[in-house]
Design a protein around this motif. Sequence first.
Motif, PDB file in Angstrom:
ATOM      1  N   LEU A  33       0.842  -1.611   0.513  1.00  0.00           N
ATOM      2  CA  LEU A  33       0.302  -0.438   0.098  1.00  0.00           C
ATOM      3  C   LEU A  33       0.786   0.871  -0.069  1.00  0.00           C
ATOM      4  O   LEU A  33       0.601   2.146  -0.690  1.00  0.00           O
ATOM      5  N   TYR A  34       2.080   1.153   0.806  1.00  0.00           N
ATOM      6  CA  TYR A  34       2.632   2.298   0.685  1.00  0.00           C
ATOM      7  C   TYR A  34       3.395   2.162  -0.135  1.00  0.00           C
ATOM      8  O   TYR A  34       3.932   3.787  -0.763  1.00  0.00           O
ATOM      9  N   LYS A  35       3.931   1.422  -0.893  1.00  0.00           N
ATOM     10  CA  LYS A  35       4.908   1.554  -2.559  1.00  0.00           C
ATOM     11  C   LYS A  35       4.441   2.175  -2.858  1.00  0.00           C
ATOM     12  O   LYS A  35       4.580   2.648  -4.510  1.00  0.00           O
ATOM     13  N   HIS A  36       2.931   1.770  -3.255  1.00  0.00           N
ATOM     14  CA  HIS A  36       2.019   2.791  -4.082  1.00  0.00           C
ATOM     15  C   HIS A  36       1.334   3.073  -4.275  1.00  0.00           C
ATOM     16  O   HIS A  36       0.501   4.370  -4.801  1.00  0.00           O
ATOM     17  N   LYS A  37       1.659   4.528  -2.831  1.00  0.00           N
ATOM     18  CA  LYS A  37       1.038   5.027  -2.753  1.00  0.00           C
ATOM     19  C   LYS A  37      -0.454   5.204  -2.106  1.00  0.00           C
ATOM     20  O   LYS A  37      -1.385   6.082  -3.443  1.00  0.00           O
ATOM     21  N   LEU A  38      -1.223   3.828  -2.386  1.00  0.00           N
ATOM     22  CA  LEU A  38      -2.474   4.469  -2.403  1.00  0.00           C
ATOM     23  C   LEU A  38      -3.394   5.122  -0.765  1.00  0.00           C
ATOM     24  O   LEU A  38      -4.486   4.110  -0.256  1.00  0.00           O
ATOM     25  N   TRP A  39      -3.389   5.622  -1.055  1.00  0.00           N
ATOM     26  CA  TRP A  39      -4.476   7.380   0.190  1.00  0.00           C
ATOM     27  C   TRP A  39      -4.378   8.533  -0.586  1.00  0.00           C
ATOM     28  O   TRP A  39      -3.697   8.097  -2.314  1.00  0.00           O
ATOM     29  N   LYS A  40      -5.564   9.338  -0.694  1.00  0.00           N
ATOM     30  CA  LYS A  40      -5.715  10.042  -1.014  1.00  0.00           C
ATOM     31  C   LYS A  40      -5.170  11.006  -1.591  1.00  0.00           C
ATOM     32  O   LYS A  40      -4.490  11.626  -0.720  1.00  0.00           O
ATOM     33  N   THR A  65      -4.444  12.119   3.903  1.00  0.00           N
ATOM     34  CA  THR A  65      -2.914  11.822   2.607  1.00  0.00           C
ATOM     35  C   THR A  65      -1.636  11.684   3.395  1.00  0.00           C
ATOM     36  O   THR A  65      -0.844  11.263   1.842  1.00  0.00           O
ATOM     37  N   LYS A  66      -1.280  10.902   4.034  1.00  0.00           N
ATOM     38  CA  LYS A  66      -0.218  10.105   4.588  1.00  0.00           C
ATOM     39  C   LYS A  66      -0.646   8.917   5.491  1.00  0.00           C
ATOM     40  O   LYS A  66       0.572   8.336   5.300  1.00  0.00           O
ATOM     41  N   ALA A  67      -1.845   8.039   5.464  1.00  0.00           N
ATOM     42  CA  ALA A  67      -2.205   6.610   5.471  1.00  0.00           C
ATOM     43  C   ALA A  67      -2.880   6.253   4.609  1.00  0.00           C
ATOM     44  O   ALA A  67      -3.880   6.634   3.597  1.00  0.00           O
ATOM     45  N   PRO A  68      -2.683   5.652   3.710  1.00  0.00           N
ATOM     46  CA  PRO A  68      -2.893   4.664   2.987  1.00  0.00           C
ATOM     47  C   PRO A  68      -4.369   3.767   3.440  1.00  0.00           C
ATOM     48  O   PRO A  68      -5.072   3.686   3.997  1.00  0.00           O
ATOM     49  N   ARG A  69      -5.412   3.168   2.299  1.00  0.00           N
ATOM     50  CA  ARG A  69      -6.637   3.339   2.105  1.00  0.00           C
ATOM     51  C   ARG A  69      -6.506   1.592   1.833  1.00  0.00           C
ATOM     52  O   ARG A  69      -5.647   1.171   1.733  1.00  0.00           O
ATOM     53  N   MET A  70      -7.887   0.804   1.763  1.00  0.00           N
ATOM     54  CA  MET A  70      -7.806  -0.282   1.795  1.00  0.00           C
ATOM     55  C   MET A  70      -6.772  -1.398   2.910  1.00  0.00           C
ATOM     56  O   MET A  70      -6.823  -2.653   2.302  1.00  0.00           O
ATOM     57  N   ALA A 254      -2.595   4.945  12.846  1.00  0.00           N
ATOM     58  CA  ALA A 254      -2.869   4.141  12.295  1.00  0.00           C
ATOM     59  C   ALA A 254      -1.738   3.230  10.887  1.00  0.00           C
ATOM     60  O   ALA A 254      -1.614   4.355  10.796  1.00  0.00           O
ATOM     61  N   ARG A 255      -1.476   2.506  11.039  1.00  0.00           N
ATOM     62  CA  ARG A 255      -0.689   2.352   9.579  1.00  0.00           C
ATOM     63  C   ARG A 255      -1.821   2.898   8.532  1.00  0.00           C
ATOM     64  O   ARG A 255      -1.168   2.589   7.024  1.00  0.00           O
ATOM     65  N   PHE A 256      -3.460   2.025   7.632  1.00  0.00           N
ATOM     66  CA  PHE A 256      -3.989   1.860   6.971  1.00  0.00           C
ATOM     67  C   PHE A 256      -5.496   2.194   7.300  1.00  0.00           C
ATOM     68  O   PHE A 256      -5.217   2.071   8.889  1.00  0.00           O
TER      69      PHE A 256
END
Length: 353
Positions: A33-40, A65-70, A254-256
């Motif tokens: 999730l972090y590698k692909h920057k899956l956050w707003k 905008t600092k923690a990914p979704r999903m 939260a990490r996500f």
Amino acid sequence: MTLLTFNVIKVLGISAVASLIAMVWCPFLIDFLYKHKLWKKQAGKKAISGEEAVVFNKLHQERETKAPRMGGLLIWLTTVFVVLFFWILSLLFPNTFFENLNFLSRSQTWLPLFTLIVASFVGLIDDILVVSSLGGYIGGGLSFKKRLIIVSLIGLVGGIWFYAKLGWDIISIPLIGHFSIGVFYVPLFILVMIACWSGGIIDGIDGLAGGSFASIFGAFTIIAFSQGKVDLATFCAVITGTLFSFLWFNIPPARFYMSEVGTLGLATTLSVIAFLTDSVFVLPIIAGLLVVEVGSVIIQLLSKKFRKKKIFQSTPIHHHFEAIGWPAYKVTMRFWVVGIVLAIIGVVIKLLG
């Protein structure tokens, strides 16, 4: 070993296995999730009424905008994997201990599993649109209207299946009796599913949604087990176990975030389980936190429409407590306590009934 002992081991043991599996592979999910920057990519949110949610955006603009979704992928994929794992194990070792561990059954778990997969997939599409900044509101994603239509369609299919295919039209009210409602079973099914999905707005503070849903599914584990529906109880326990592991990574900071891929799948699955256990009328108690969250939004909208002013500083109500100065962790912990107590009360009422 007695049958009761084996069933307890099956429910709790498989739940523990699911929790362990989720704990092991979650770091890989987080890295992805972090590698692909899956956050707003664009901070901000609109209220249901259309205007910008000023108070909410002030409280959460930086974190969004600092923690990914999903993060809900952890719950969805782990649950499906565990179900299929024990099913395959039963095929490989027939007439053994492992065959009895299978909890994929047509009468108990097919429907909630199917609902979890379909609804979570829809939630995944919404999350992909959000992180791509595409869709119907600030920050992207499916519009409220589109999601409402999709949930209603899922509820319609489920209601027709229960009524026409299974022949269910009986609703039980604890301590009062059983009532046949005929074809009205279908619109009730849709209404309950929309209500459960609406409760997904509880996903707004680190750890809040995970802990709340854990107490709810834990309660239905007990109810299903008390009814002799061991496979369904195991299914609920597996979701509870994955939620515990989710919480390990979701507590502050939260990490996500669970986001729609988690809340949509869990909420719609919850409504199906409520009907399978004939617990619709204790669902508002067991899931009381979701009721309060949705209720606060409805009250706020009505007040703004007719009184031209707000009652709460921000809704859902957990944001109101943040706005008046409660630390986020205090809101989360107190909601957990209330949620557990409500779940216990709901289970007791159901068992008495």
